[in-house]
Structure formats: C-alpha cells, structure tokens
Design an enzyme around this catalytic site. Structure first.
Site, PDB file in Angstrom:
ATOM      1  N   TYR A  65     -14.322  17.072 -18.120  1.00 24.33           N
ATOM      2  CA  TYR A  65     -14.960  15.755 -18.121  1.00 24.33           C
ATOM      3  C   TYR A  65     -16.109  15.732 -17.105  1.00 24.33           C
ATOM      4  O   TYR A  65     -15.979  16.208 -15.981  1.00 24.33           O
ATOM      5  CB  TYR A  65     -13.900  14.697 -17.797  1.00 24.33           C
ATOM      6  N   LYS A 119      -6.930   5.592 -20.392  1.00 28.04           N
ATOM      7  CA  LYS A 119      -7.123   6.060 -21.760  1.00 28.04           C
ATOM      8  C   LYS A 119      -5.850   5.875 -22.590  1.00 28.04           C
ATOM      9  O   LYS A 119      -5.426   4.766 -22.847  1.00 28.04           O
ATOM     10  CB  LYS A 119      -7.588   7.508 -21.735  1.00 28.04           C
ATOM     11  N   ARG A 152       0.832  -1.201   0.000  1.00 33.54           N
ATOM     12  CA  ARG A 152       0.000   0.000   0.000  1.00 33.54           C
ATOM     13  C   ARG A 152       0.871   1.257   0.000  1.00 33.54           C
ATOM     14  O   ARG A 152       0.432   2.339  -0.399  1.00 33.54           O
ATOM     15  CB  ARG A 152      -0.953   0.013   1.200  1.00 33.54           C
ATOM     16  N   ASP A 210      -5.506  18.367 -16.313  1.00 32.37           N
ATOM     17  CA  ASP A 210      -5.808  16.998 -16.752  1.00 32.37           C
ATOM     18  C   ASP A 210      -5.326  16.861 -18.193  1.00 32.37           C
ATOM     19  O   ASP A 210      -5.919  17.393 -19.112  1.00 32.37           O
ATOM     20  CB  ASP A 210      -7.313  16.763 -16.661  1.00 32.37           C
TER      21      ASP A 210
END
Length: 374
Positions: free
Chosen positions: A95, A192, A42, A167
């Site tokens: 988005y 993406k 983690r 972004d």
C-alpha cells in the site's frame, strides 16, 4: 447506579475516560498491572478489550491491540522492534501509504528500508543484514494483487531471526490466516473489510502474547488508542464479516471473468482467475480470493478516467472493503506519493483501476461496467 446485573446481546459502549476503584491501593495495583481492572481508557477500556479478544479469536492469535488507524498499528509495530540504525525489508508492492511511511518517515528516525519484489525470494534473503529486524509484506499486493508466498517468507524470517509482519487487510479471515503458517505479527486496516461500512477509521495487530506486550507501550504512550465507539462499530462489522466476504468474493470472480473478455481491457489482476500466473499458489494459500481486483483500461489515464466518470452504481472512492462497490485510480490516490518511475516499476500504471467489489446484485454491477465501457 450499579449495572452489574444488566445483560445485553451486544457489547455495551463504555464511553468513559476514567473509572472508579475501591481504594488507593487497588487503583495503584491496577495501574501497574499487578491486578486486573480499569483506571484510564488510554490504557484499557471494556469495549476495546472485547474487540481485542474478538480480533485475536478470528485470526487465531493469542492477543490483539486496536488502534486509531492501520498506519498507527504499523508505526507502533515498527517502533517496537526497530531503532536508529536498524533495517527493514519490505515488498515494493505494498500500500502506498505504508511505502511512504517506511521510505520517508522511518528513514528520518534512522530506520532504513530495502524494497524488493515479493516474489523474488533470492533477493529477499540476499538483502538481509545483521541489522535487519523486520520483513514486511502483504499476501495480496495493493493494488496489483501480486501474491506473496507467506510460508516461504516465514522460513526466511525464522532462518535469520527477523520478525515477519503481514498486512492482512485484503485477505481477512476466513480467506487467509497468516499466523497459522508462522507469521509473527498480523495487522489490519480495520477501516476496510473488518468495519465494512465506510463509517470508521481503525487498525489492529494480532500476535503472540509476548509480541503484544512488546508493542503495547508504543500504543499507550504514543496515544494511538482507538475510541470506544469505534471499537463498538468494529465489533458490529466483524459480526457479518464472513457473509459479506462470501458475497464479495463471488461477485469479484464474476466481474474478473467479465472484464477478462472485454475488448477495452488490457489486463485483469485477480487471484482467482486460472489465467493468473500465481493461480496455483493462490489456490494453495487462500480459502477464497478476496473481493479486490484491478484492471488496466486500454488508452491509459484518459480512457480510465472516462470509465470512472460513466459509472453509476460503482462509486469513486479511495477506500475498500465496503458493502458498496468502490473504484479508484491508484496512480493519483493511494500511490500518488511515489514518483512516476517508482509506480511504473511496480505495475501501477496510468490506466490501472482498482475495484473493491461490494455485495450488490452481480447483474447490476456487470450492467454498470458494461455501460461505462461502451
């Protein structure tokens, strides 16, 4: 078994949750980061660390972090710089999932967002208050492809000592390098273009070492760490990112030119068209124009729906950046959380279709569009 002598041409997948260490003292020092090493996945993992190094290198940053999704990366970044009572200014054209995160979920934590037209720099500057901590935009808006002049956003962010978060999902390297013009934090939906094969979900942020260390606790303690297998898939995808983008950008321009002259198309949004009102900015800002475009079919949603249903090679899917060409209807998918009035205000009309262009033969793609529009 000792694998220290094994060398491979690709990064191994360290599919482990924990690690062995020499003694209690060494383990403690690794845990509190007094010495390098691994104690629990983690926090750190060799496969994930390799991905982070590569992400930083391709974006030109000092360091990077990878996440389970793009929204996890955005959330961690916001929560690292904002608390209850703080303020964000964001492009209204971002988005839909990010818009919803800011408008609905961050507001529940007392973090308010003002949404503005990303081209209206006067309103951007005029909306800044003493509580503004973050300015947030996309170089090419999803799905309208409106461009933000990142250099000018940088100047405003520096003037008021805000963090500029960009972004860069639509314009990954080598198309655009936001950090080179002064952006503080760059994020990606790794699902993406970076992954590129529709087989993973992931996110990333790239920034200075100081910013990364500020954000790291929100990754570690909110649990959004990427899995080693997904990190490996992202590393595999990044190896072909440049070649894929070259083909996708070439195909997208040809398709945009075809659609611009088609009688059933009302409007085409593509950064590389000379008819684009922001063409001069796009030529200056980008090294290429992305594989993303959108277009409005005359007759609204009923006609747009017919086009989508007739397509054979181009597939209907809500994602993007894949090697396969994907088409979607933003008003009923990515921007479904917005009201009809909000969608209309930002140009997400009922007849708008978003096309993520793949690497197929351009002749086959245009033939498919021709028959769907016939």
């Amino acid at each position: 078994m000792d694998f220290s002598k094994v060398r491979t041409p690709t990064t191994p997948i360290f599919q482990t949750s924990n690690y062995l260490y020499e003694d209690v003292q060494s383990g403690t020092e690794i845990l509190v980061r007094k010495k390098p090493g691994y104690i629990y996945s983690r926090y750190t993992n060799p496969t994930i660390d390799t991905l982070n190094t590569v992400l930083a290198e391709i974006e030109g940053g000092e360091a990077a972090l990878s996440f389970t999704s793009g929204l996890a990366a955005i959330s961690a970044t916001i929560l690292s710089y904002c608390k209850a009572g703080d303020h964000i200014i964001a492009s209204s054209l971002i988005y839909g999932g990010t818009f919803h995160l800011l408008q609905e979920h961050m507001s529940q934590l007392g973090i308010q967002t003002t949404f503005i037209d990303p081209t209206d720099l006067t309103r951007l500057e005029g909306s800044i208050t003493e509580k503004t901590r973050i300015l947030y935009t996309e170089p090419l808006a999803n799905p309208t492809l409106v461009s933000s002049d990142i250099s000018k956003w940088v100047k405003i962010a520096r003037k008021y000592q805000c963090k500029l978060v960009v972004d860069n999902t639509f314009t990954p390297p080598p198309i655009f390098y936001p950090l080179q013009v002064g952006t503080d934090v760059v994020m990606h939906s790794g699902t993406k273009y970076l992954g590129g094969h529709a087989d993973l979900t992931g996110g990333a942020i790239i920034a200075s070492g100081k910013d990364i260390e500020t954000i790291r606790p929100n990754l570690n303690f909110h649990g959004g760490i990427i899995a080693p297998m997904i990190a490996w898939l992202l590393l595999r995808g990044i190896r072909t990112l440049g070649v894929r983008l070259e083909r996708q950008c070439h195909n997208a321009l040809k398709i945009a030119q075809f659609l611009e002259n088609h009688p059933r198309i009302e409007k085409v949004n593509y950064a590389g068209l000379p008819s684009n009102p922001q063409y001069s900015l796009n030529v200056k800002q980008f090294n290429d124009f992305s594989g993303m475009l959108s277009f409005t079919v005359k007759g609204g949603f009923p006609e747009a729906k017919k086009v989508m249903q007739k397509l054979e090679l181009i597939q209907f899917s809500v994602s993007l950046g894949d090697v396969s060409s994907l088409i979607s209807h933003p008003a009923s998918t990515s921007h479904v959380y917005l009201t009809p009035e909000e969608r209309q205000a930002i140009g997400v009309t009922e007849g708008l279709l978003r096309l993520s262009v793949g690497i197929e033969s351009i002749q086959d793609l245009i033939k498919d569009l021709e028959q769907a529009l016939a």
